[in-house]
Design a protein around this motif. Structure first.
Motif, short mmCIF file in Angstrom:
data_model
loop_
_atom_site.label_atom_id
_atom_site.label_comp_id
_atom_site.label_asym_id
_atom_site.label_seq_id
_atom_site.Cartn_x
_atom_site.Cartn_y
_atom_site.Cartn_z
N LEU A 22 0.71 -1.07 0.13
CA LEU A 22 -0.26 0.17 0.07
C LEU A 22 0.97 1.39 -0.31
N GLY A 23 1.89 1.31 0.58
CA GLY A 23 3.10 2.49 0.67
C GLY A 23 3.66 2.52 -0.28
N LEU A 24 3.91 1.32 -1.45
CA LEU A 24 4.19 1.91 -2.58
C LEU A 24 3.05 2.15 -3.68
N ALA A 25 2.26 1.90 -3.56
CA ALA A 25 1.49 2.55 -4.47
C ALA A 25 0.97 3.91 -3.97
N LEU A 26 1.29 3.71 -2.75
CA LEU A 26 1.54 5.86 -2.67
C LEU A 26 2.44 6.78 -3.73
N LEU A 27 3.33 5.46 -3.68
CA LEU A 27 4.62 6.14 -4.35
C LEU A 27 4.47 7.51 -5.30
N PRO A 28 3.91 7.36 -6.83
CA PRO A 28 3.86 8.01 -7.36
C PRO A 28 2.89 9.63 -7.62
N LEU A 29 1.90 9.30 -5.97
CA LEU A 29 1.71 10.69 -5.94
C LEU A 29 2.45 11.29 -5.02
N GLY A 43 17.60 17.77 -4.20
CA GLY A 43 17.88 16.38 -3.69
C GLY A 43 18.87 14.85 -4.32
N THR A 44 18.36 14.59 -2.91
CA THR A 44 19.25 12.83 -3.32
C THR A 44 19.26 12.06 -4.42
N ARG A 45 17.88 11.24 -3.92
CA ARG A 45 17.68 10.21 -4.84
C ARG A 45 17.57 9.86 -6.18
N ARG A 46 18.28 8.79 -6.31
CA ARG A 46 18.42 8.36 -7.28
C ARG A 46 17.34 7.25 -8.34
N TRP A 47 16.55 7.60 -9.19
CA TRP A 47 15.44 7.72 -10.05
C TRP A 47 15.94 6.89 -11.06
N PHE A 48 15.68 5.35 -11.57
CA PHE A 48 15.77 4.73 -13.01
C PHE A 48 14.03 4.90 -13.37
N GLY A 49 14.52 5.15 -14.84
CA GLY A 49 13.81 4.85 -15.61
C GLY A 49 13.53 3.57 -16.86
N ASP A 125 13.71 -6.23 -1.31
CA ASP A 125 13.30 -5.37 -0.72
C ASP A 125 12.84 -4.34 -2.34
N LEU A 126 11.94 -4.57 -2.55
CA LEU A 126 11.46 -3.40 -3.60
C LEU A 126 11.15 -2.15 -3.87
N ASP A 127 11.76 -1.56 -2.54
CA ASP A 127 11.90 0.06 -2.27
C ASP A 127 13.07 0.67 -2.51
N ARG A 128 13.83 -0.55 -2.69
CA ARG A 128 15.27 0.22 -2.95
C ARG A 128 15.47 1.30 -3.89
N ASP A 129 16.55 2.00 -3.51
CA ASP A 129 16.40 3.29 -4.57
C ASP A 129 17.07 2.39 -5.54
N LEU A 131 17.21 -0.93 -7.36
CA LEU A 131 16.61 -1.74 -7.79
C LEU A 131 17.36 -1.97 -8.61
N ASP A 132 18.00 -2.76 -9.80
CA ASP A 132 18.05 -2.66 -10.65
C ASP A 132 16.93 -3.74 -11.85
N SER A 133 16.69 -4.00 -12.46
CA SER A 133 16.38 -4.90 -13.10
C SER A 133 15.55 -6.57 -12.91
N SER A 134 17.26 -6.73 -13.08
CA SER A 134 17.71 -7.90 -13.10
C SER A 134 17.16 -8.24 -11.77
N THR A 135 17.47 -7.81 -10.13
CA THR A 135 16.61 -8.04 -9.24
C THR A 135 15.81 -8.32 -8.76
N ALA A 136 15.21 -7.17 -9.65
CA ALA A 136 13.51 -7.40 -10.38
C ALA A 136 12.53 -8.36 -10.46
N ALA A 137 13.52 -9.11 -11.59
CA ALA A 137 12.83 -9.95 -12.35
C ALA A 137 13.10 -10.68 -11.54
N GLN A 138 13.92 -10.97 -10.50
CA GLN A 138 13.97 -12.62 -9.71
C GLN A 138 13.00 -12.25 -8.53
N ALA A 139 13.03 -11.40 -8.12
CA ALA A 139 12.10 -11.35 -7.40
C ALA A 139 10.56 -11.06 -8.06
N ARG A 140 10.37 -11.01 -8.99
CA ARG A 140 8.92 -11.50 -9.20
C ARG A 140 9.12 -13.42 -9.39
#
Length: 454
Positions: A22-29, A43-49, A125-129, A131-140
């Motif tokens: 639920l917290g992640l769902a609020l991220l776009p807002l 700001g210091t947060r790194r975003w991956f598109g 941890d899917l909320d990590r800044d 998080l690379d695509s490979s780890t995300a795929a493994q998690a999925r």
């Protein structure tokens, strides 16, 4: 006590994961608000598109779906546990014990797939800044696999629950009977107590009924302790027993005044009958005197003991009646009833013996006056049997012809026995009666054989 699977704790962790979703769902807002400030303020947060964010979203969706599957499995397990506990409370059959064993086995499997799900959730941890695509795929993939196992296990749990239908239906039926059965037992016991009080109010002690009712007290106590302590089957059986025995006590208590009145009536009736038989037995001796004077000894010898037997039996009956009166006054109803039955049997025997003497004289007088009536009765029976034996035949069956021919010969011999100065009329009467009896047996045989062949 059934084991509680560790999936309960697992579900709590799954709920925490759901809150994280639920917290992640609020991220776009939040991003819409924070991103301009970050750009403006450095700001210091790194975003991956691109692909990385797409993989993160897919992994998050897999995590969300796994959480739902986990929740559904936990709910199904809890619902099924209630069914198992219902069955265990009522049924101790091999089928019920096998169902418990199978449920425990499914519980172990639920623990395993629940642990697999929790491990998958904790490993990524899917909320990590970063998080690379490979780890995300493994998690999925891990979460998708966990969800599949959860779904398969739930499906097996559903099928197992469906297989419990007959056992569960039987258990629910017995549970539905439990409360009404216990209530009926209580009401029956109350009705018996009230009926006993009413009987005692008329002056009757009814001590035996009171003892039977008191013996049901401990059973009522066990009923009140409930099925939780004694089990449903035992409680149902006890309730039925209490109701049945209470109903018997109530019925007897309600009939007790009538029973006492009936015993009083029988005492009066049997005393009157004993007095009448005393008078009648005094008439036997004159009858025997006439029999001795007019007929041969064979006609009356068996009646010689009737006068004394009549006196003895009447005296015995009167003694039983006195004992019955005492039992009635002491309200020993079974004893009173038994003694009255004995007195009645003695009087019946006396009545038959006294009547037999008078009947003997009447029959001997009739045959001495006109033996032809007895002969005609017997000949008619023989001829009727002969016609039946010849019906539809050219010659009679030897099995039937022989006894009938013998009956004719016996009748002729009986008639011959009446010749002479002192005929034995009693032998003549008993012989003709025996002939008619034997002829009747032949007639019955013929009819049975023809009925079987029809």
């Amino acid at each position: 006590m059934l084991p509680r699977p560790s999936a309960r704790g697992a579900f709590a962790r799954g709920a925490q994961s759901a809150r994280e979703v639920l917290g992640l769902a609020l991220l776009p807002l939040l991003a819409a608000v924070v991103l301009p400030a970050a750009v403006a303020g450095g700001g210091t947060r790194r975003w991956f598109g691109g692909r990385s964010e797409g993989q993160r979203a897919e992994a998050q969706a897999a995590k969300d779906a796994a959480a739902t599957a986990f929740y559904e499995l936990d709910t199904a397990q809890r619902d099924l546990r209630i069914s198992i506990e219902t069955i265990v409370a009522v049924d101790d059959s091999p089928a019920a014990r096998r169902a418990v064993s199978d449920f425990e086995a499914l519980g172990h499997r639920i623990d395993e797939c629940s642990q697999q799900y929790i491990t998958a959730v904790d490993s990524y941890d899917l909320d990590r800044d970063d998080l690379d695509s490979s780890t995300a795929a493994q998690a999925r993939n891990a979460l998708t696999h966990a969800r599949s196992e959860l779904d398969r296990t739930r499906q097996d749990l559903d099928r197992f629950g469906q297989s419990l239908g007959p056992l569960l239906g039987k258990a629910e039926t017995q549970l539905a009977r439990l409360a009404p059965s216990v209530e009926r037992a209580r009401q029956a016991l109350l009705a018996a107590s009230n009926a006993l009080d009413a009987a005692r109010g008329t002056g009757l002690k009814a001590d035996d009924l009171a003892a039977r009712l008191a013996a049901l007290g401990p059973e009522l106590t066990r009923l009140n302790e409930g099925a939780g302590r004694h089990g449903v089957p035992e409680t149902l059986s006890r309730a039925e027993q209490v109701a049945r025995e209470s109903e018997a006590v109530r019925s007897e208590a309600e009939r007790l005044p009538e029973r006492a009145a009936e015993i009083d009536r029988r005492l009066v009736s049997l005393r009157t009958r004993a007095q009448a038989l005393t008078t009648r037995s005094g008439q036997v001796e004159p009858i025997l005197s006439e029999l001795r004077r007019r007929f041969t000894a064979a006609c009356w010898q068996d009646l010689q003991q009737v006068p004394q037997q009549a006196v003895d039996h009447v005296q015995q009956a009167e003694q039983k009646l006195k004992q019955a009166q005492s039992a009635r006054e002491e309200q020993r109803w079974p004893d009173a009833t038994s003694l009255l039955s004995t007195a009645r049997a003695l009087l019946n025997t006396t009545d038959e013996a006294v009547s037999a003497a008078g009947d003997r004289l009447n029959r001997l007088n009739a045959v001495a006056k006109d033996p032809q009536q007895e002969v005609d009765r017997t000949r008619f029976a023989i001829r009727d049997a002969q016609r039946l034996a010849m019906a539809g035949r050219q010659t009679p069956d030897p099995r039937h012809a022989g006894p009938l021919d013998n009956a004719v010969a016996r009748l002729e011999r009986a008639l011959t026995g009446l010749e002479g100065r002192h005929p034995d009329y009693w032998h003549f009467l008993t012989e003709t009666e025996a002939i008619r009896h034997d002829v009747g047996l032949v007639v019955n045989d013929i009819r049975e054989e023809r009925g079987a062949g029809a």
